[in-house]
Design a protein around this motif. Sequence first.
Motif, short mmCIF file in Angstrom:
data_model
loop_
_atom_site.label_atom_id
_atom_site.label_comp_id
_atom_site.label_asym_id
_atom_site.label_seq_id
_atom_site.Cartn_x
_atom_site.Cartn_y
_atom_site.Cartn_z
N LYS A 95 0.45 -1.13 0.17
CA LYS A 95 0.19 0.43 0.04
C LYS A 95 1.68 1.81 0.40
CE LYS A 95 -3.95 1.67 2.98
NZ LYS A 95 -3.39 3.54 1.92
N CYS A 127 -9.48 -1.97 -10.66
CA CYS A 127 -7.95 -2.39 -10.00
C CYS A 127 -8.24 -3.32 -8.70
CB CYS A 127 -6.48 -1.13 -9.42
SG CYS A 127 -4.67 -2.28 -8.72
N GLN A 155 -6.90 -6.05 -13.04
CA GLN A 155 -7.04 -4.88 -13.76
C GLN A 155 -8.37 -5.23 -14.60
OE1 GLN A 155 -4.91 -1.62 -13.39
NE2 GLN A 155 -2.89 -2.94 -14.28
C1 CLR Z 1 -3.51 1.17 -9.77
C2 CLR Z 1 -3.30 1.69 -10.96
C3 CLR Z 1 -4.86 2.91 -11.39
C4 CLR Z 1 -4.61 3.79 -10.33
C5 CLR Z 1 -4.99 3.19 -8.70
C6 CLR Z 1 -5.64 3.09 -7.65
C7 CLR Z 1 -6.12 2.45 -6.88
C8 CLR Z 1 -4.65 2.27 -6.56
C9 CLR Z 1 -4.04 1.38 -7.26
C10 CLR Z 1 -3.82 2.25 -8.59
C11 CLR Z 1 -2.57 0.12 -6.96
C12 CLR Z 1 -3.16 -0.70 -5.68
C13 CLR Z 1 -3.85 0.24 -4.90
C14 CLR Z 1 -4.94 0.90 -4.79
C15 CLR Z 1 -5.46 1.62 -3.71
C16 CLR Z 1 -5.37 0.02 -2.63
C17 CLR Z 1 -4.58 -0.38 -3.54
C18 CLR Z 1 -2.71 0.49 -4.40
C19 CLR Z 1 -1.88 2.60 -8.63
C20 CLR Z 1 -3.30 -1.82 -2.20
C21 CLR Z 1 -2.84 -2.03 -3.25
C22 CLR Z 1 -4.44 -1.70 -1.49
C23 CLR Z 1 -2.55 -2.57 -0.46
C24 CLR Z 1 -4.46 -2.93 0.97
C25 CLR Z 1 -3.74 -4.43 0.80
C26 CLR Z 1 -3.05 -4.80 1.64
C27 CLR Z 1 -5.13 -4.54 1.88
O1 CLR Z 1 -4.58 3.79 -11.98
#
Ligand code: CLR
Length: 433
Positions: free
Chosen positions: A101, A188, A202
């Motif tokens: 994250k 995503c 995705q």
């Molecule tokens: C993916 C590409 C998109 C913009 C975007 C929005 C939200 C992001 C996602 C991306 C990647 C994954 C992400 C998410 C928000 C939370 C999630 C970073 C960048 C993470 C992996 C969640 C981790 C939480 C777990 C540990 C529960 O265009």
Amino acid sequence: KVPSENGVWERRTTLPAPMFSRNDFSVWGFLKKCIGMELSKITMPIVFNEPLSFLQRITEYMEHTYLIHKACTLSDSIERMQLVAAFAVSAVASQWDRTGKPFNPLLGETFELTRDEEGYHMISEQVSHHPPISAFYSESLNQDFSFHGSIYPKLKLWGKSVEAEPKGTMTLELSKHREAYTWTNPMCCVHNVILGKLWIEQYGTVEIVNHSTGDKCVLNFKPCGMFGKELHRVEGHIQDKSKKKHQVIYGKWTECVYSIEPKVYEVNKKAEKKSGGDSKKHKQEQSTGGDDADEMPDVQETVTMIPGSTLLWRPPMTPTSVLGDYMLCIFSLYFFFFLDSLEPGMIGVIAPTDCRLRPDIRAMENGDIDTASQEKERLEEKQRVARRERAKDEEEWSTRWFQQGNNRYTGAADWIYKGGYFDRRYSDLPDIY
Ligand code: CLR
């Protein structure tokens, strides 16, 4: 960059410290207390973080900017669209296996990326805290293109997965061709937040519109499906304003993007069906309802190149072993490494709000988790105090480099770059660290 023997600074090729393993921590242990809550308001323990701010994570959209440079040199609009489509796919390619994250940006936080060799720079700013919105603006140094937009990641906790909808419009302008393209990124999904191994999917339809010609590229990011056959697959086509199909686009966002003439593609598909290539004889039980983890299907099949196709994009592969326990896999480590590296020449040049200067991210990168955790708490508290102060004085937060407005081409709500960052007269910057 790190100093080499002759005193010249070179870009770093490893991270300063390996990360501890996350295997001992259960995401679910925290998430179960949060059912029904708005996910963006939940403070997750720092062990689930990767040492990057969300602003840096969206900067990864720019990793394959050479595709835009190439598009600028082409005189045919359908050919340009092919490369823009490849760019749109490449922009989300680094998400593969990235289950860490990123840090939530503080309100007013910025991130600058200047890549002279690649001929562009980019600036992003956290323009809203609740809901979290990040705005970015990039342009080529020779004024050939600009690429800008905003991202509001809307998170939803579904039973076993977290789904992120990246709300916001991407706009790409090619000045020489007087063209503007817009699209919205695919959904995503992070699977197995309750148990099992985290993995990312995705999916969704991405429609790229060329507002000058009326050409469109409709790309379908396919959900992995029952047998996992469609995992990572992207398929679509380019049509002109009379809806005539010009090219089919196919590939995987983790692997490659090809383009081919629609007729050749159809003939090939039919031949494949006849030979019984993908028989759906054995129906398998779908596992969505059960209590067990949704394992990521093994990705055995690589994309078969249909004769006559043109390769538009392929990511550079890098071994993941270099990252050790960071447990992230990224095609181009090089890009990741310098995203967060604070080079000596940057100090005093980048804005004091730049997330390279965030003490919590820096501490985490150096492997000092306790300091990272303390600093994160301190920064978040500082942000809360500042907000209360503003509320008391009935003061509104004002964004520094972007302003709220409507997208010129789609009319949708957007954040417009006010300009001026690269003049480096950083007056009126908030003290957020
Ligand atoms: C993916 C590409 C998109 C913009 C975007 C929005 C939200 C992001 C996602 C991306 C990647 C994954 C992400 C998410 C928000 C939370 C999630 C970073 C960048 C993470 C992996 C969640 C981790 C939480 C777990 C540990 C529960 O265009």
